[in-house]
Scaffold this motif. Sequence first.
Motif, PDB file in Angstrom:
ATOM      1  N   ILE A 226      -4.109  -4.841  15.189  1.00  0.00           N
ATOM      2  CA  ILE A 226      -2.973  -3.935  14.985  1.00  0.00           C
ATOM      3  C   ILE A 226      -3.324  -2.865  13.951  1.00  0.00           C
ATOM      4  CG2 ILE A 226      -0.612  -3.784  14.109  1.00  0.00           C
ATOM      5  CD1 ILE A 226      -0.156  -6.592  15.301  1.00  0.00           C
ATOM      6  N   ILE A 227      -3.912  -3.298  12.837  1.00  0.00           N
ATOM      7  CA  ILE A 227      -4.252  -2.342  11.785  1.00  0.00           C
ATOM      8  C   ILE A 227      -5.318  -1.363  12.261  1.00  0.00           C
ATOM      9  CG2 ILE A 227      -5.209  -2.101   9.458  1.00  0.00           C
ATOM     10  CD1 ILE A 227      -3.907  -4.781   8.766  1.00  0.00           C
TER      11      ILE A 227
ATOM     12  N   ILE B  58       1.915  -5.512   8.063  1.00  0.00           N
ATOM     13  CA  ILE B  58       0.805  -5.263   8.990  1.00  0.00           C
ATOM     14  C   ILE B  58       0.962  -3.885   9.634  1.00  0.00           C
ATOM     15  CG2 ILE B  58      -0.297  -5.992  11.139  1.00  0.00           C
ATOM     16  CD1 ILE B  58       0.625  -8.835  10.515  1.00  0.00           C
ATOM     17  N   PHE B  59       2.151  -3.606  10.132  1.00  0.00           N
ATOM     18  CA  PHE B  59       2.410  -2.359  10.860  1.00  0.00           C
ATOM     19  C   PHE B  59       2.440  -1.164   9.910  1.00  0.00           C
ATOM     20  CE2 PHE B  59       4.175  -5.986  13.058  1.00  0.00           C
ATOM     21  CZ  PHE B  59       3.613  -5.849  14.321  1.00  0.00           C
ATOM     22  N   LEU B  60       2.940  -1.396   8.699  1.00  0.00           N
ATOM     23  CA  LEU B  60       2.919  -0.335   7.697  1.00  0.00           C
ATOM     24  C   LEU B  60       1.481  -0.056   7.262  1.00  0.00           C
ATOM     25  CD1 LEU B  60       6.011  -1.427   5.561  1.00  0.00           C
ATOM     26  CD2 LEU B  60       5.885   0.433   7.232  1.00  0.00           C
TER      27      LEU B  60
ATOM     28  N   TYR C  75      -1.609  11.692   1.987  1.00  0.00           N
ATOM     29  CA  TYR C  75      -1.813  11.040   0.690  1.00  0.00           C
ATOM     30  C   TYR C  75      -0.524  10.396   0.172  1.00  0.00           C
ATOM     31  CZ  TYR C  75      -6.402  13.347   0.188  1.00  0.00           C
ATOM     32  OH  TYR C  75      -7.696  13.767   0.353  1.00  0.00           O
ATOM     33  N   ILE C  76       0.589  11.081   0.353  1.00  0.00           N
ATOM     34  CA  ILE C  76       1.866  10.558  -0.142  1.00  0.00           C
ATOM     35  C   ILE C  76       2.205   9.235   0.530  1.00  0.00           C
ATOM     36  CG2 ILE C  76       4.373  10.955  -0.127  1.00  0.00           C
ATOM     37  CD1 ILE C  76       3.742  13.942  -0.585  1.00  0.00           C
ATOM     38  N   TYR C  77       1.977   9.153   1.845  1.00  0.00           N
ATOM     39  CA  TYR C  77       2.274   7.887   2.519  1.00  0.00           C
ATOM     40  C   TYR C  77       1.349   6.770   2.017  1.00  0.00           C
ATOM     41  CZ  TYR C  77       2.961   4.151   5.778  1.00  0.00           C
ATOM     42  OH  TYR C  77       3.227   2.909   6.300  1.00  0.00           O
ATOM     43  N   ILE C  78       0.083   7.066   1.816  1.00  0.00           N
ATOM     44  CA  ILE C  78      -0.858   6.051   1.331  1.00  0.00           C
ATOM     45  C   ILE C  78      -0.389   5.489  -0.009  1.00  0.00           C
ATOM     46  CG2 ILE C  78      -3.210   5.723   0.429  1.00  0.00           C
ATOM     47  CD1 ILE C  78      -4.145   7.726   2.603  1.00  0.00           C
ATOM     48  N   MET C  79       0.084   6.356  -0.892  1.00  0.00           N
ATOM     49  CA  MET C  79       0.565   5.887  -2.193  1.00  0.00           C
ATOM     50  C   MET C  79       1.836   5.064  -2.054  1.00  0.00           C
ATOM     51  SD  MET C  79      -0.345   8.954  -4.891  1.00  0.00           S
ATOM     52  CE  MET C  79       0.039  10.394  -3.893  1.00  0.00           C
ATOM     53  N   TRP C  80       2.737   5.460  -1.145  1.00  0.00           N
ATOM     54  CA  TRP C  80       3.961   4.678  -0.931  1.00  0.00           C
ATOM     55  C   TRP C  80       3.629   3.291  -0.376  1.00  0.00           C
ATOM     56  CZ3 TRP C  80       5.857   2.368   3.487  1.00  0.00           C
ATOM     57  CH2 TRP C  80       7.114   1.770   3.358  1.00  0.00           C
ATOM     58  N   PHE C  81       2.726   3.226   0.579  1.00  0.00           N
ATOM     59  CA  PHE C  81       2.360   1.931   1.150  1.00  0.00           C
ATOM     60  C   PHE C  81       1.749   1.025   0.092  1.00  0.00           C
ATOM     61  CE2 PHE C  81      -1.107  -0.715   2.872  1.00  0.00           C
ATOM     62  CZ  PHE C  81      -0.334  -1.620   3.598  1.00  0.00           C
ATOM     63  N   THR C  82       0.924   1.605  -0.770  1.00  0.00           N
ATOM     64  CA  THR C  82       0.259   0.807  -1.801  1.00  0.00           C
ATOM     65  C   THR C  82       1.255   0.116  -2.714  1.00  0.00           C
ATOM     66  OG1 THR C  82      -1.609   2.346  -1.764  1.00  0.00           O
ATOM     67  CG2 THR C  82      -1.436   0.876  -3.660  1.00  0.00           C
TER      68      THR C  82
ATOM     69  N   LEU D  70      -4.699  -4.933   1.945  1.00  0.00           N
ATOM     70  CA  LEU D  70      -3.260  -5.059   1.707  1.00  0.00           C
ATOM     71  C   LEU D  70      -2.517  -5.395   3.000  1.00  0.00           C
ATOM     72  CD1 LEU D  70      -2.661  -2.059  -0.737  1.00  0.00           C
ATOM     73  CD2 LEU D  70      -2.498  -4.504  -1.292  1.00  0.00           C
ATOM     74  N   GLY D  71      -2.988  -4.836   4.119  1.00  0.00           N
ATOM     75  CA  GLY D  71      -2.353  -5.106   5.399  1.00  0.00           C
ATOM     76  C   GLY D  71      -2.642  -6.493   5.946  1.00  0.00           C
ATOM     77  N   LEU D  72      -3.720  -7.128   5.453  1.00  0.00           N
ATOM     78  CA  LEU D  72      -4.109  -8.456   5.951  1.00  0.00           C
ATOM     79  C   LEU D  72      -3.723  -9.596   5.016  1.00  0.00           C
ATOM     80  CD1 LEU D  72      -7.710  -7.914   7.412  1.00  0.00           C
ATOM     81  CD2 LEU D  72      -5.568  -8.159   8.664  1.00  0.00           C
ATOM     82  N   GLU D  73      -2.994  -9.284   3.949  1.00  0.00           N
ATOM     83  CA  GLU D  73      -2.650 -10.331   2.979  1.00  0.00           C
ATOM     84  C   GLU D  73      -1.704 -11.378   3.565  1.00  0.00           C
ATOM     85  OE1 GLU D  73      -1.142  -8.441  -0.523  1.00  0.00           O
ATOM     86  OE2 GLU D  73      -3.129  -8.341  -1.450  1.00  0.00           O
ATOM     87  N   GLU D  74      -1.975 -12.654   3.245  1.00  0.00           N
ATOM     88  CA  GLU D  74      -1.082 -13.781   3.542  1.00  0.00           C
ATOM     89  C   GLU D  74      -0.771 -13.928   5.028  1.00  0.00           C
ATOM     90  OE1 GLU D  74       2.390 -13.401   1.115  1.00  0.00           O
ATOM     91  OE2 GLU D  74       1.236 -13.004  -0.706  1.00  0.00           O
ATOM     92  N   LEU D  75      -1.792 -13.871   5.862  1.00  0.00           N
ATOM     93  CA  LEU D  75      -1.570 -13.921   7.316  1.00  0.00           C
ATOM     94  C   LEU D  75      -2.136 -15.164   7.994  1.00  0.00           C
ATOM     95  CD1 LEU D  75      -2.215 -10.199   8.262  1.00  0.00           C
ATOM     96  CD2 LEU D  75      -0.018 -11.346   7.976  1.00  0.00           C
ATOM     97  N   GLY D  76      -3.109 -15.840   7.368  1.00  0.00           N
ATOM     98  CA  GLY D  76      -3.642 -17.073   7.935  1.00  0.00           C
ATOM     99  C   GLY D  76      -4.083 -16.929   9.375  1.00  0.00           C
TER     100      GLY D  76
END
Length: 425
Positions: free
Chosen positions: A373-374, A230-232, A408-415, A358-364
């Motif tokens: 937060i996002i 979530i925070f990432l 851009y580099i961080y976006i690719m790492w997070f993905t 991607l940040g909201l996956e599996e959170l119920g």
Amino acid sequence: MTQKQTQNFAFALTVMFVVSFLLGFITTMNNSMINFCKAAFNLDAAQGQLVNTAFYGAYILSIPLALLMNKLGYKKTLVLGIGIIGLGFILNFFSIGQFAGTAAIYYVFLGCMFVVAIGIVFLQLVTNPYVKALGPQDSAPSRMTLNQTLNSLATTLAPMFVSILIVSNNNEAPTAEAIKTPFLGLGLFTLLLGLILMFLKLPSIKEEEQPTDSGEVKQYHKSIFKYPHIFLGALGIFFYMGVEIGIPSFLPQRMEGLGLTSAILIPEFISDFFTFLGMNMTEATSILVLYWFGMLVGRAFGSFILGKFDSKKVLVAAASLSVLCVALSLVVDGPLTIWLLILTGLFHSIMWPCIFNLGLEELGPHTKAASGIINTGVIGAAVLMPLMGVIEDGVGLKAVFACLFIYYIYIMWFTWKGSQIRIKH
């Protein structure tokens, strides 16, 4: 899912699409006014970017506002947000008349836009998790991208609104008085929309009861801090705002530095059409229509693409192509430089829904709080834009655009990596 539920979801999605249109229109209108504000209020580059700071700075309130949304529910939060937006515009109408000609007028304008932005934060909190919840999990990226397509239609129209009703209607030197009537119209329209929504019925979504693909009810951690993705993801949105808002914020200055105008870059028959509509084609800001139109086209096709291909692969490909465009824009001159930067809008189009999903996956049951937060990551536009403005004043525009590579580099790492980090039960 029963037929009745499907019909309710379709109606609710339609309402969310209308809200997304309003959200995109106001957000891009604000960003498109930077050049106008610099002339009207006699500002340097860093001061001009305070338009972004005042607006996107409101997203620092995302977490407390998300907690309030948990108590109010989606519909009440939606109506409250629209009401606050209308109030902010009407306050701006009266405040500009009251403070006209004083040194405080620019900061009064920023304060009123901060009020508008609080309402926008409410809408952002509602639309993303609600659209995600209104249907199967596996089609969420496609559904969210379709929602963002309507948002992009609004972002394409907003620069035209600024050019026609604010810039072109101001025949003499730009003044704050030019925004009074358009802002009053927006305020009254928004309040009317909120009044209508008060009487509409929307389905209630309970994320904690949503089953997994296997039909079993999933168990979740009690603490939201057990979900680092979530925070990432919030940091991913932070840097994404640096590219989505950064390019249109500094593109007009890049054009002016190259001695180019919108009329030179745009084919004559399109330029003539825009002029017929009332746009001022000698203003560099007019070219932003094409950047946001690229976002519209990308999201329209992106909804289909994300339904066919893995969203992570699509997101990394889009980020890579954006890096290529920005890199080439730094080594060429003339109109090609501007067209390469405009082209990034096409690739930026699918980034927001993919990062957010991607940040909201599996959170119920944590989905609403996680959305807050996002959404806090949107302050990236409030933090990064003035910083980039300082870099422009001190080093130059090429250094500003070079900053985009970090984002851009961080976006690719997070993905590929950050979105997969989990703490086991």
